[in-house]
Design a protein around this motif. Structure first.
Motif, short mmCIF file in Angstrom:
data_model
loop_
_atom_site.label_atom_id
_atom_site.label_comp_id
_atom_site.label_asym_id
_atom_site.label_seq_id
_atom_site.Cartn_x
_atom_site.Cartn_y
_atom_site.Cartn_z
N SER A 173 0.78 -1.26 0.00
CA SER A 173 0.00 0.00 0.00
C SER A 173 0.80 1.28 0.00
CB SER A 173 -0.91 0.01 1.20
OG SER A 173 -1.14 1.29 1.68
N SER A 174 0.11 2.39 -0.10
CA SER A 174 0.56 3.74 0.18
C SER A 174 -0.08 4.71 -0.76
CB SER A 174 2.08 3.86 0.12
OG SER A 174 2.48 5.09 0.65
N ASP A 175 0.21 5.95 -0.54
CA ASP A 175 -0.38 7.01 -1.34
C ASP A 175 0.55 7.31 -2.52
OD1 ASP A 175 -2.49 9.29 -1.19
OD2 ASP A 175 -0.61 10.30 -1.56
N SER A 176 0.01 7.84 -3.57
CA SER A 176 0.76 8.30 -4.73
C SER A 176 1.01 7.18 -5.71
CB SER A 176 2.08 8.93 -4.31
OG SER A 176 2.78 9.42 -5.41
N SER A 217 -0.11 6.96 -8.80
CA SER A 217 -1.34 6.55 -9.44
C SER A 217 -1.15 6.35 -10.93
CB SER A 217 -2.42 7.61 -9.20
OG SER A 217 -2.05 8.83 -9.79
N LYS A 241 -3.92 1.26 -10.98
CA LYS A 241 -3.50 2.18 -9.93
C LYS A 241 -3.24 1.45 -8.62
CE LYS A 241 -4.95 6.19 -7.20
NZ LYS A 241 -4.58 5.53 -5.94
N SER A 242 -4.11 0.49 -8.28
CA SER A 242 -3.93 -0.21 -7.01
C SER A 242 -2.62 -0.99 -6.97
CB SER A 242 -5.11 -1.15 -6.75
OG SER A 242 -5.27 -2.09 -7.80
N ASP A 271 0.09 1.56 -6.34
CA ASP A 271 0.06 1.94 -4.93
C ASP A 271 0.76 0.90 -4.06
OD1 ASP A 271 -1.33 4.21 -5.56
OD2 ASP A 271 -3.28 3.46 -4.90
N THR A 313 4.44 1.36 -3.79
CA THR A 313 4.82 2.71 -3.37
C THR A 313 4.96 2.79 -1.86
OG1 THR A 313 3.61 3.59 -5.27
CG2 THR A 313 4.16 5.14 -3.52
N LYS A 364 5.41 7.74 -0.82
CA LYS A 364 5.28 8.48 -2.08
C LYS A 364 6.44 8.27 -3.05
CE LYS A 364 2.31 11.98 0.01
NZ LYS A 364 2.01 13.42 0.16
N GLU A 415 -2.44 7.47 5.71
CA GLU A 415 -1.52 7.77 4.61
C GLU A 415 -0.12 8.13 5.10
OE1 GLU A 415 -3.32 10.74 2.21
OE2 GLU A 415 -4.81 9.37 1.36
#
Length: 436
Positions: free
Chosen positions: A26-29, A31, A138-139, A142, A145, A148, A230
């Protein structure tokens, strides 16, 4: 085999199951539709021979794909270094290699739950700023990542689905449930019928092992919460997390989820559904060909359907990701070649070839509308819907400690030993301590 390393399309169309080439993260950014912020491109210099370390391939197809690369890159050949079939043994072999700063592994096949650990230890290289991920799910990006920065190129993915008895729902005039409440309501309408005799409503993976972390995380996400936020800080002592866990606890208390579920892993829950003992099952897509088998081994062949996992309350049902991510070792020589090879493995042509041959879910978005893939694997489009809204297990650098803490906390709540509030308050404290 890792809990999330089940072949997403295993066995359909007479194809054999791929060995160990998939899992979660997981994580943000990072995409899709954009480029990922990451390390300096200057770090990725040098062209020449490289080694690719990953789990054992039983299909024989992986070497064929590498042969294709080698034919067109005679001065940058890739040598396959097959690691043991066990995910834990693979991780151990990689760590031993990293700890002595060996260049023996250039590209490593990472379970996404290893990304945070490998990245935080600086064992794998953050990919250059501008690395194109626009054609990938996108997943899956993520999952590669961490804080970020992109630390690998996704190669395969996976996600759990809801298997349901279509024949029973149709007979009762009930629509496919989109929430857990609707699932229980559907069962209430069906349970008194002769066809439901000896059945319970639901099966999942709720034994005290990694599958429990997956199922708990999915419940929290499906209620609109998060196990970690996040900023990678634990957030389990929230109303949403409580709603997620309470749903599972109430399922046991009200008899919707039978006590045997406390011992169920993937295979036990799959067998219960396949034997006609439960109306609903959440499990990895490898179940599909086994449940659909017409050789007499399945009592539900032709009687079931599939859908994304249900939501909780106003939350949207959220599966937890599986997959394989190709990272570049910080100690590798010829990193330019290593990066180019990892990107090659995510191209549409390679992805399609591997998907058809291996039963692994692709990361190339286009393949989820590919006629050949859909013909071979009829539920591909449903899985795409699930993956578009997928979440991840905690991206923690000490994930082994985190997952053990979750299992130790949640299991007693399911078996009636602790209240939900007490469980999550204690778990929050434990996870905060582990985050220090």
């Amino acid at each position: 085999m890792s809990v999330s390393r089940r072949g997403f399309l295993a066995g359909l169309g007479g194809l054999g199951t791929a060995a160990v080439l998939s899992a979660c993260g997981s994580s943000d950014s990072g995409s899709s539709g954009s480029t990922a912020s990451a390390g300096s491109s200057a770090a990725f210099s040098g062209k020449g021979p490289i080694n690719f370390a990953t789990g054992k391939d039983t299909t024989g197809k992986l070497q064929e794909i590498l042969d294709g690369w080698n034919k067109s890159h005679p001065d940058e050949k890739v040598t396959l270094k097959e690691l043991p079939e066990s995910a834990d043994d693979q991780r151990s072999a990689m760590i031993q290699n990293f700890q002595v700063k060996s260049d023996a592994y250039s590209v490593v096949g990472m379970d996404p739950i290893w990304v945070a650990e490998f990245a935080s230890q600086q064992w794998v290289q953050a990919l250059p700023s501008g690395t194109d991920t626009s054609k990938l799910l996108k997943s899956s990006v993520d999952a590669a990542t961490y804080f970020k920065k992109l630390y690998g190129v996704p190669f395969t993915t996976n996600g759990e689905l809801l298997f349901y008895r279509k024949d029973l729902l149709d007979a009762a005039g009930v629509a496919v449930p989109k929430t857990w409440d609707e699932m229980w309501a559907a069962w209430e309408k069906v349970k008194g019928t002769p066809a439901a005799k000896g059945m319970t409503a639901y099966a999942g993976q709720l034994s005290k092992y990694e599958g429990l972390t997956v199922n708990f995380t999915s419940a929290v996400l499906s209620a609109g919460g998060a196990v970690y936020d996040e900023e990678n800080k634990p957030t389990v002592n929230t109303d949403e997390a409580k709603a997620g866990l309470q749903t599972l606890v109430d399922g046991f208390k009200k008899g919707y989820i039978g006590k045997p579920n406390l011992t169920y892993k993937e295979e036990e829950s799959r067998q219960a559904f396949q034997d006609g003992k439960v109306m609903f099952l959440v499990n990895w897509p490898y179940v599909y060909p086994k449940a659909a088998a017409t050789d007499g081994s399945s009592k539900v062949a032709g009687k079931f359907g599939i859908a994304p996992v249900p939501g909780i309350g106003s939350g949207t049902g959220t599966t937890v990701l599986g997959g394989l991510i190709l990272g570049v070792s910080s100690f590798a020589k010829n990193k330019a070649t290593a990066l180019a090879f990892a990107q090659y493995m995510a191209t549409e042509s390679v992805q399609k070839e591997w998907t058809i041959a291996s039963s692994q879910a692709p990361v190339a978005t286009s393949l989820y509308s590919d006629a050949d893939v859909i013909k071979a694997y009829p539920y591909t489009e449903t899985l795409k819907k699930a993956l578009d809204n997928a979440g991840t297990r905690p991206m923690a650098h000490n994930y082994g400690d985190v997952t053990l803490a979750i299992q130790n906390a949640v299991y007693p709540a399911l078996s009636g030993g602790k209240s939900v509030d007490e469980t999550l308050k204690s778990l929050q404290s434990k996870l905060e301590t582990l985050a220090k």
